[in-house]
Design an enzyme around this catalytic site. Structure first.
Site, PDB file in Angstrom:
ATOM      1  N   LYS A 123     -10.401  -0.559  10.672  1.00 16.70           N
ATOM      2  CA  LYS A 123     -10.610  -1.753   9.836  1.00 16.70           C
ATOM      3  C   LYS A 123     -10.941  -2.971  10.689  1.00 16.70           C
ATOM      4  O   LYS A 123     -11.080  -4.075  10.169  1.00 16.70           O
ATOM      5  CB  LYS A 123      -9.351  -2.031   9.015  1.00 16.70           C
TER       6      LYS A 123
ATOM      7  N   GLN B 226      -4.293  -4.990   7.208  1.00 17.16           N
ATOM      8  CA  GLN B 226      -5.311  -5.953   6.759  1.00 17.16           C
ATOM      9  C   GLN B 226      -5.268  -7.259   7.551  1.00 17.16           C
ATOM     10  O   GLN B 226      -6.251  -7.995   7.545  1.00 17.16           O
ATOM     11  CB  GLN B 226      -5.134  -6.257   5.260  1.00 17.16           C
TER      12      GLN B 226
ATOM     13  N   ASP C 127       3.295  -4.357   8.234  1.00 15.53           N
ATOM     14  CA  ASP C 127       2.090  -3.554   8.034  1.00 15.53           C
ATOM     15  C   ASP C 127       0.913  -4.512   8.247  1.00 15.53           C
ATOM     16  O   ASP C 127       0.613  -5.342   7.385  1.00 15.53           O
ATOM     17  CB  ASP C 127       2.105  -2.964   6.617  1.00 15.53           C
TER      18      ASP C 127
ATOM     19  N   HIS D 142       0.867  -1.185   0.000  1.00 18.09           N
ATOM     20  CA  HIS D 142       0.000   0.000   0.000  1.00 18.09           C
ATOM     21  C   HIS D 142       0.903   1.235   0.000  1.00 18.09           C
ATOM     22  O   HIS D 142       2.022   1.195   0.512  1.00 18.09           O
ATOM     23  CB  HIS D 142      -0.823  -0.066   1.294  1.00 18.09           C
TER      24      HIS D 142
HETATM   25  N1  C6P Z   1      -6.203   0.381   2.935  1.00 15.54           N
HETATM   26  C1  C6P Z   1      -8.083  -0.003   1.445  1.00 15.54           C
HETATM   27  O1  C6P Z   1      -9.186   0.280   0.975  1.00 15.54           O
HETATM   28  P1  C6P Z   1      -4.867   3.796   7.016  1.00 15.54           P
HETATM   29  O2  C6P Z   1      -5.508   4.554   5.861  1.00 15.54           O
HETATM   30  O3  C6P Z   1      -3.667   4.503   7.550  1.00 15.54           O
HETATM   31  O4  C6P Z   1      -5.852   3.409   8.061  1.00 15.54           O
HETATM   32  O5  C6P Z   1      -4.370   2.409   6.415  1.00 15.54           O
HETATM   33  C2  C6P Z   1      -3.406   2.422   5.393  1.00 15.54           C
HETATM   34  C3  C6P Z   1      -3.165   1.038   4.879  1.00 15.54           C
HETATM   35  C4  C6P Z   1      -1.911   0.485   5.028  1.00 15.54           C
HETATM   36  N2  C6P Z   1      -1.640  -0.763   4.614  1.00 15.54           N
HETATM   37  C5  C6P Z   1      -2.573  -1.532   4.040  1.00 15.54           C
HETATM   38  C6  C6P Z   1      -2.228  -2.932   3.632  1.00 15.54           C
HETATM   39  C7  C6P Z   1      -3.867  -1.035   3.852  1.00 15.54           C
HETATM   40  O6  C6P Z   1      -4.785  -1.806   3.286  1.00 15.54           O
HETATM   41  C8  C6P Z   1      -4.162   0.297   4.266  1.00 15.54           C
HETATM   42  C9  C6P Z   1      -5.520   0.892   4.029  1.00 15.54           C
HETATM   43  C10 C6P Z   1      -7.565   0.778   2.626  1.00 15.54           C
HETATM   44  O7  C6P Z   1      -7.400  -0.928   1.002  1.00 15.54           O
HETATM   45  C11 C6P Z   1      -7.742   2.248   2.444  1.00 15.54           C
HETATM   46  S1  C6P Z   1      -6.730   2.904   1.151  1.00 15.54           S
END
Ligand code: C6P
Length: 411
Positions: free
Chosen positions: A228, A205, A202, A125
């Site tokens: 999430k 997910q 990270d 990401h």
């Molecule tokens: N992915 C998706 O729709 P934040 O925005 O900081 O809470 O999370 C960022 C992030 C980092 N790593 C991974 C693997 C992610 O999936 C995400 C967030 C969401 O896939 C929003 S873009």
């Protein structure tokens, strides 16, 4: 283990009873972007504002003590949830993005130098790419990317090949937000440590969907977001090994993160507060504590098992849609994500037509542009699942996709 009953679980989530576009029962298939919130979390946050709203760590009065106890209690339960050895290693931040930036600024600016290598993967990401690119640019370091295979799995032989004595840090998603691939975290961390580098996971997910044990993984850092995993927006966690966190300089300066401030200099508070400048998201921290209680009561093992079932069901059902290409590996190696394309229809059109049926999915690059570039596609449509996703939801998705084909006269 008895499989959890998503139809019963749904009753805990008031929003899932909602109708959209007048009379369409909502089918929410966008939990990878943000999950829905159970009543228990909404009530925990309301309870704070109604009954003991007050700042934490500051007032010596009844309400402030109650708020501090609830907020710090949430931290302890979150530490247990990821099996952190000590709640002081659990730092509240805004989200995964902030946690990763914190590591890049605080650890990275002190420990990364010219010619050092930071190893990421091509399925990351943006929030696990851009902070490292900024750091590398400033320090003259190099960012390298482990490729993925045609099946959407990490190319592990290449990973081992890319690990060199120049590698100082490896940072990877334990579950991809597009392929859904569950990466072998333990193996990656071990190989990283074998060459003397640090491993960052990270967990945006994975933490919401799988049992995650930081001591078993032995990762140096883990980042994840509350929103999430049934919790509120505006709160996330950085877990770090204590010795590393102790060594690191503060990220943001201000109230609460100091021990003593004088005009000619300051000293820092103990962990975790050294990294928590200013008034935090108090209701949010308490809400995340309630989310962790909710998930723990159901059991992360049961949630993962159910998601494997529903993902298998979805992949099977989607394979019946003509012209569809589902990205990433099969159900056995995947979490609850199915990103796909349909020949001849733009993902945005798919999403818009599904929305007319009350079915919410995400379309775009999902903040993973390099992954899509490698596949030579500008975007994909993505349905994502959670503990409240039912087989009926998947059936509604498939019916909607067949309507998309009709509207575009593909049949
Ligand atoms: N992915 C998706 O729709 P934040 O925005 O900081 O809470 O999370 C960022 C992030 C980092 N790593 C991974 C693997 C992610 O999936 C995400 C967030 C969401 O896939 C929003 S873009």
């Amino acid at each position: 283990m008895m499989m959890l009953d998503a139809k019963v679980i749904r009753n805990d989530f008031p929003i899932l009873l909602k109708e959209v576009h007048r009379d369409k029962q909502l089918v929410y298939l966008d939990s990878a972007a943000t999950s829905q919130k159970p009543q228990a979390v909404i009530e925990a946050m309301n309870g704070y504002y109604r009954n003991y709203n007050s700042n934490v760590h500051r007032g010596i009065h009844r309400l402030s003590e109650e708020a501090t106890t609830a907020y710090e209690g949430a931290r302890e339960r979150i530490a247990n949830f990821i099996n952190a050895p000590d709640p002081a290693c659990v730092i509240f931040v805004r989200n995964t993005t902030e946690a990763l930036n914190l590591i890049a600024y605080s650890w990275g600016r002190r420990n990364i130098g010219a010619g050092d290598e930071i190893l990421l993967t091509e399925m990351e990401h943006h929030s696990n790419i851009v902070p490292w690119q900024l750091l590398a640019e400033e320090k003259g370091a190099v960012v390298r990317y482990v490729p993925f295979t045609e099946a959407g799995l990490l190319d592990l032989p290449k990973f081992h090949e890319y690990l060199t004595e120049r590698t100082k840090l490896v940072s990877f998603a334990s579950m991809s937000n597009v392929f859904g691939t569950i990466n072998p975290s333990k193996e990656i961390v071990k190989a990283t440590h074998d060459i003397g580098a640090l491993a960052v996971i990270d967990g945006a997910q994975s933490v919401p969907h799988l049992p995650v044990d930081v001591q078993d993984f032995d990762c140096d850092f883990l980042a994840f977001s509350g929103h999430k995993m049934c919790g509120p927006t505006g709160v996330g966690v950085l877990y770090g090994k204590r010795a590393l966190l102790e060594e690191m300089p503060p990220f943001l300066g201000g109230g609460d993160m100091i021990r003593r401030v004088q005009l000619d200099g300051s000293t820092w508070n103990d962990l975790p507060w050294k990294f928590e400048a200013g008034t935090p998201g108090i209701a949010e921290g308490i809400g995340l504590g309630a989310a962790v209680d909710y998930l723990s009561n159901i059991g992360m093992g049961a949630i993962h098992a159910y998601e494997q079932f529903i993902t298998g069901y979805a992949l099977e059902a989607l394979s019946e849609v003509k012209g569809i290409r589902v990205l990433g590996p099969g159900a056995a190696q995947k979490g609850g994500v199915a990103a796909f394309t349909i020949d001849g229809v733009h993902p945005h059109d798919i999403s818009q037509l599904l929305d007319e049926d009350g079915v919410a999915i995400r379309a775009g690059h999902h903040c993973a542009m390099p992954l899509h570039q490698k596949l030579s596609i500008p975007a994909s449509a993505r349905a994502s699942f959670y503990l409240y996703t039912t087989t009926e939801d998947i059936d509604r998705l498939v019916t909607g996709l067949n309507r998309v084909r009709k509207v575009f006269r593909l049949d």
